[in-house]
Scaffold this motif. Sequence first.
Motif, PDB file in Angstrom:
ATOM      1  N   VAL A 186      71.268  27.465  11.389  1.00 20.57           N
ATOM      2  CA  VAL A 186      71.576  27.193  12.895  1.00 20.57           C
ATOM      3  C   VAL A 186      71.192  28.129  13.948  1.00 20.57           C
ATOM      4  CG1 VAL A 186      73.305  26.191  14.377  1.00 20.57           C
ATOM      5  CG2 VAL A 186      73.002  25.232  11.934  1.00 20.57           C
TER       6      VAL A 186
ATOM      7  N   ARG B 154      71.126  20.098  11.440  1.00 13.87           N
ATOM      8  CA  ARG B 154      71.496  20.590  10.186  1.00 13.87           C
ATOM      9  C   ARG B 154      72.189  19.557   9.449  1.00 13.87           C
ATOM     10  NH1 ARG B 154      77.059  22.929   8.728  1.00 13.87           N
ATOM     11  NH2 ARG B 154      76.933  23.447   6.435  1.00 13.87           N
ATOM     12  N   GLN B 155      72.925  18.646   9.808  1.00 13.90           N
ATOM     13  CA  GLN B 155      73.576  17.575   9.231  1.00 13.90           C
ATOM     14  C   GLN B 155      72.582  16.632   9.091  1.00 13.90           C
ATOM     15  OE1 GLN B 155      76.584  17.354   8.148  1.00 13.90           O
ATOM     16  NE2 GLN B 155      77.178  19.191   8.987  1.00 13.90           N
TER      17      GLN B 155
ATOM     18  N   PRO C 170      74.994  32.781  13.495  1.00  9.40           N
ATOM     19  CA  PRO C 170      76.313  32.552  12.770  1.00  9.40           C
ATOM     20  C   PRO C 170      76.887  34.039  12.445  1.00  9.40           C
ATOM     21  CG  PRO C 170      74.627  31.086  11.731  1.00  9.40           C
ATOM     22  CD  PRO C 170      73.984  32.115  12.611  1.00  9.40           C
TER      23      PRO C 170
ATOM     24  N   GLU D 285      75.010  23.619   1.454  1.00  4.14           N
ATOM     25  CA  GLU D 285      75.704  23.504   2.894  1.00  4.14           C
ATOM     26  C   GLU D 285      76.065  24.974   3.564  1.00  4.14           C
ATOM     27  OE1 GLU D 285      78.966  21.174   3.220  1.00  4.14           O
ATOM     28  OE2 GLU D 285      78.208  19.464   2.092  1.00  4.14           O
TER      29      GLU D 285
ATOM     30  N   ASP E 187      70.122  22.882  15.752  1.00  3.95           N
ATOM     31  CA  ASP E 187      71.596  23.059  16.090  1.00  3.95           C
ATOM     32  C   ASP E 187      72.602  22.227  14.961  1.00  3.95           C
ATOM     33  OD1 ASP E 187      71.162  20.266  16.368  1.00  3.95           O
ATOM     34  OD2 ASP E 187      71.570  20.338  18.658  1.00  3.95           O
ATOM     35  N   GLU E 188      73.737  22.208  15.097  1.00  6.22           N
ATOM     36  CA  GLU E 188      74.571  21.714  14.070  1.00  6.22           C
ATOM     37  C   GLU E 188      74.039  20.049  13.723  1.00  6.22           C
ATOM     38  OE1 GLU E 188      76.405  22.742  11.824  1.00  6.22           O
ATOM     39  OE2 GLU E 188      77.253  21.110  10.866  1.00  6.22           O
TER      40      GLU E 188
ATOM     41  N   ALA F 149      73.481  26.601  19.709  1.00  6.50           N
ATOM     42  CA  ALA F 149      74.642  26.109  19.646  1.00  6.50           C
ATOM     43  C   ALA F 149      74.406  24.628  20.133  1.00  6.50           C
ATOM     44  CB  ALA F 149      75.394  26.874  20.977  1.00  6.50           C
ATOM     45  N   GLY F 150      75.332  23.683  19.298  1.00  3.73           N
ATOM     46  CA  GLY F 150      74.932  22.251  19.639  1.00  3.73           C
ATOM     47  C   GLY F 150      75.887  21.591  20.706  1.00  3.73           C
TER      48      GLY F 150
ATOM     49  N   SER G 122      72.325  26.364   4.873  1.00  3.16           N
ATOM     50  CA  SER G 122      71.686  25.521   5.912  1.00  3.16           C
ATOM     51  C   SER G 122      72.582  25.985   7.290  1.00  3.16           C
ATOM     52  CB  SER G 122      71.779  23.982   5.605  1.00  3.16           C
ATOM     53  OG  SER G 122      73.241  23.702   5.614  1.00  3.16           O
ATOM     54  N   ALA G 123      73.756  26.335   7.091  1.00  8.02           N
ATOM     55  CA  ALA G 123      74.695  26.769   8.203  1.00  8.02           C
ATOM     56  C   ALA G 123      73.830  28.427   8.890  1.00  8.02           C
ATOM     57  CB  ALA G 123      76.169  27.024   7.989  1.00  8.02           C
TER      58      ALA G 123
END
Length: 143
Positions: free
Chosen positions: A139, A100-101, A8, A132, A96-97, A142-143, A135-136
């Motif tokens: 990552v 993370r979610q 990121p 939030e 990936d994203e 790339a998702g 956690s980003a």
Amino acid sequence: MQNQIYTPPEGPPQLSAPLLYEKISLDCLYEMAWIQYQALGTSRIADLFPLEEAELKAASEKQAEFLCGIMGGPKVYLVKHGPPRMRARHIPFAIDEAARQEWLRCFRLAFDQCGQLGLDKPDQLLLLNWIELFSAWMVNRAG
Ligand code: HEM
């Protein structure tokens, strides 16, 4: 290409609530992390985590100890495991994203089950907002 490391653009976000820890305790953090890790163990990203209950528990304790330091409490993680370097420690795991979610879903579930750690609304939002953002920073695909 799919497995290439993704970084990121921003650095690790800081939690600007140095005294949050005074309002909770390490025991609450252990309890919350264990609830979260049990949820992770049956989640869509369960394959990332240890199968063995004792190992899963030990992993949850590391998270509680890291959070304790972040919230201005004793630097238990640092003393036991050295410099956090959290992003580097997560690189071996493909995050990936979507992962993370799913991780965040389990975190919120545990946070709610622990009565939001007894924090008032502004402190709850501070912590949730930080988790939030942080956690980003974990990552790495790339998702
Ligand atoms: C973005 C989603 C995330 C995923 C999918 C994820 C996944 C993982 C995995 C698979 C491990 C290794 C568990 C083991 O076998 O020991 C781990 C370790 C750890 N995670 Fe996360 N994590 C995420 C976010 C976070 C966040 C936001 C934090 C901070 C609160 C965190 C804190 C830690 C800590 C402290 C460790 C132990 C590191 C060590 O000492 O080896 N993780 N994580």
